[in-house]
Scaffold this active site. Sequence first.
Site, PDB file in Angstrom:
ATOM      1  N   SER A   1       0.812  -1.229   0.000  1.00 33.47           N
ATOM      2  CA  SER A   1       0.000   0.000   0.000  1.00 33.47           C
ATOM      3  C   SER A   1       0.838   1.268   0.000  1.00 33.47           C
ATOM      4  CB  SER A   1      -0.930   0.005   1.224  1.00 33.47           C
ATOM      5  OG  SER A   1      -0.168  -0.045   2.424  1.00 33.47           O
TER       6      SER A   1
ATOM      7  N   ASN B   1      -2.611  -2.861  12.864  1.00 34.01           N
ATOM      8  CA  ASN B   1      -4.047  -2.608  12.758  1.00 34.01           C
ATOM      9  C   ASN B   1      -4.446  -1.329  13.473  1.00 34.01           C
ATOM     10  OD1 ASN B   1      -4.087  -5.017  11.438  1.00 34.01           O
ATOM     11  ND2 ASN B   1      -5.344  -6.110  12.920  1.00 34.01           N
TER      12      ASN B   1
ATOM     13  N   THR C   1     -39.139  27.849 -10.903  1.00 31.99           N
ATOM     14  CA  THR C   1     -39.502  26.470 -10.587  1.00 31.99           C
ATOM     15  C   THR C   1     -39.639  25.754 -11.920  1.00 31.99           C
ATOM     16  OG1 THR C   1     -41.891  26.909 -10.597  1.00 31.99           O
ATOM     17  CG2 THR C   1     -40.770  27.115  -8.484  1.00 31.99           C
ATOM     18  N   HIS C   2     -39.218  24.498 -11.975  1.00 32.37           N
ATOM     19  CA  HIS C   2     -39.256  23.724 -13.220  1.00 32.37           C
ATOM     20  C   HIS C   2     -38.474  24.424 -14.337  1.00 32.37           C
ATOM     21  CE1 HIS C   2     -42.465  21.391 -11.291  1.00 32.37           C
ATOM     22  NE2 HIS C   2     -43.020  22.553 -10.984  1.00 32.37           N
TER      23      HIS C   2
ATOM     24  N   SER D   1     -12.674  28.073 -27.467  1.00 32.42           N
ATOM     25  CA  SER D   1     -12.819  26.923 -28.357  1.00 32.42           C
ATOM     26  C   SER D   1     -11.639  26.868 -29.310  1.00 32.42           C
ATOM     27  CB  SER D   1     -14.125  27.054 -29.149  1.00 32.42           C
ATOM     28  OG  SER D   1     -14.137  26.146 -30.239  1.00 32.42           O
TER      29      SER D   1
ATOM     30  N   LYS E   1     -16.321  31.772 -28.660  1.00 32.19           N
ATOM     31  CA  LYS E   1     -16.743  31.021 -27.476  1.00 32.19           C
ATOM     32  C   LYS E   1     -15.978  31.447 -26.216  1.00 32.19           C
ATOM     33  CE  LYS E   1     -19.108  27.854 -27.343  1.00 32.19           C
ATOM     34  NZ  LYS E   1     -18.757  26.460 -27.739  1.00 32.19           N
TER      35      LYS E   1
ATOM     36  N   ASN F   1     -16.153  29.512 -22.628  1.00 29.30           N
ATOM     37  CA  ASN F   1     -16.796  28.357 -22.020  1.00 29.30           C
ATOM     38  C   ASN F   1     -16.649  28.334 -20.495  1.00 29.30           C
ATOM     39  OD1 ASN F   1     -17.415  27.402 -24.627  1.00 29.30           O
ATOM     40  ND2 ASN F   1     -15.417  26.404 -24.781  1.00 29.30           N
TER      41      ASN F   1
ATOM     42  N   GLU G   1     -18.310  23.438 -15.312  1.00 30.82           N
ATOM     43  CA  GLU G   1     -18.619  22.146 -15.906  1.00 30.82           C
ATOM     44  C   GLU G   1     -17.801  21.026 -15.277  1.00 30.82           C
ATOM     45  OE1 GLU G   1     -19.962  23.754 -20.335  1.00 30.82           O
ATOM     46  OE2 GLU G   1     -17.984  22.865 -20.056  1.00 30.82           O
TER      47      GLU G   1
ATOM     48  N   TYR H   1     -10.428  -6.552  11.979  1.00 30.34           N
ATOM     49  CA  TYR H   1      -9.757  -6.028  10.794  1.00 30.34           C
ATOM     50  C   TYR H   1      -9.681  -7.080   9.710  1.00 30.34           C
ATOM     51  CZ  TYR H   1      -6.368  -3.891   7.690  1.00 30.34           C
ATOM     52  OH  TYR H   1      -5.755  -3.377   6.581  1.00 30.34           O
TER      53      TYR H   1
ATOM     54  N   GLN I   1      -7.995  -1.956   3.533  1.00 31.30           N
ATOM     55  CA  GLN I   1      -6.955  -1.170   2.868  1.00 31.30           C
ATOM     56  C   GLN I   1      -7.531  -0.387   1.700  1.00 31.30           C
ATOM     57  OE1 GLN I   1      -2.868  -2.823   2.369  1.00 31.30           O
ATOM     58  NE2 GLN I   1      -3.307  -2.683   0.186  1.00 31.30           N
TER      59      GLN I   1
ATOM     60  N   LYS J   1      -8.405   3.784   1.410  1.00 28.98           N
ATOM     61  CA  LYS J   1      -7.521   4.937   1.273  1.00 28.98           C
ATOM     62  C   LYS J   1      -7.575   5.607  -0.098  1.00 28.98           C
ATOM     63  CE  LYS J   1      -4.632   3.165   4.901  1.00 28.98           C
ATOM     64  NZ  LYS J   1      -5.645   2.108   5.113  1.00 28.98           N
TER      65      LYS J   1
END
Length: 460
Positions: free
Chosen positions: A23, A110, A155-156, A277, A283, A285, A290, A317, A322, A325
């Site tokens: 690990s 442990n 709304t909506h 772009s 553009k 963006n 996003e 354990y 493991q 992580k």
Amino acid sequence: MAQLWGGRFTKETDQLVYNFNASISFDKRLYAQDIRGSIAHVMMLAKQGILTDADKEKIVEGLEGILDDIEKGRLEISDKYEDIHSFVEAVLTERIGEPGKKLHTGRSRNDQVALDMKLYTRDEVHLIDNLLKELLFAILNIMEEHTETIMPGFTHLQKAQPITLAHHMGAYFEMFKRDHERMHDIYRRMNTCPLGSGALAGTTYPLDRDYTAKLLGFDGPTLNSMDGVSDRDYLIELLAALATVMMHLSRFSEEIIIWNSNEYQFVELDDAYSTGSSIMPQKKNPDIAELVRGKTGRVYGALMSLLTSMKGIPLAYNKDMQEDKEPAFDAIDTAKGCISLFTGMLRTIRFNKDRMEASARHGFTNATDAADYLVGKGVPFRDAHGIVGQLVLYCIDKGIALDDMTLEEYREISPVFQEDIYDAISIDTCVNKRVTTGAPGKKAMEEVIGIYKKYMREYS
């Protein structure tokens, strides 16, 4: 291959098995927590007479030297060791000799890894909470500046009633305020020390677990050694809280993306938080928004990964644990980066106030107030609702707003209308007569902003 457990075995572990089991490639980020925990453990062992003061001083000095060398780039964490614990112990023994072999007295990997992960998570909760604090300040600053900036409420995804930008931002303040409080709850609930739990059944050494816990800033030791080594609830809670933070950020990002579109033009993003772009020169963006929206799924995935890993694990354990992580590290890093970048974007965003107000005025957002006007004149609400529906149809047909209708046009649909209809459906009136707690009226918003400012002064 350097291993802490080789005495029982008569042949080397297969290299592929070793690599699969190791690990250190990801738990090496726990080096500072591992060393902090070891120093506290050694100090407790010396206090209890299990180690001599001379051995304690050599070990502590050696551990502090390792920490300093790692942080200053003089010592590289090598992947020839199975994990960060074996690396630190091996380097310590190389440097100080026999006393280094006494470091692991009275503990297991442990409870050691359980401690390291708790210390790391506790540190990260504090850092995440500080980032949320900066985000809340950024939102609060916008609220203070825009108590009179009128915009449509939706709304909506359809225009519903007029509100202010301060009111809209206040909804996100509430969301991230709850996120802060979740961090506080997680910290409080996780702040018990597993060190001294041993492999699962404690130890015969006369450890002072309360002393170790105190040295490491815990409220006290865990009260069950099996749970102490196998508890990952605190990590699941954090990932769930981060998933909620990311959901809030994603909702906010979605709105900014919409507001930034050519159709809305409610906001102008700073060049530092936008991209262009490769083929379309016009553009600009909203890439940061996003990406925040996209990375939300990544944090959700980390939560589901850990929940799935833990769901079938018997006490105590098991090696499955493991797997806590890598997804946790990734989710924490992702959420921290998203909160920080989003805060920067929000601090530099410019709001097109005229465009927002025009959108509210031309979206029939004052239709409910026209109905309330009729109710105030004695018309039953259901009848008022129907009358205003006719007004809206008339305006759509004529391509005008309710404000643009003449009194004669109003009275053709209902003789109840009088000259005071124009004041009743004024956008400013529609917003500012809503003064109940939590409403968008300027007076109500100023009271809430005062509450939020006090909250931020007491933020802990």
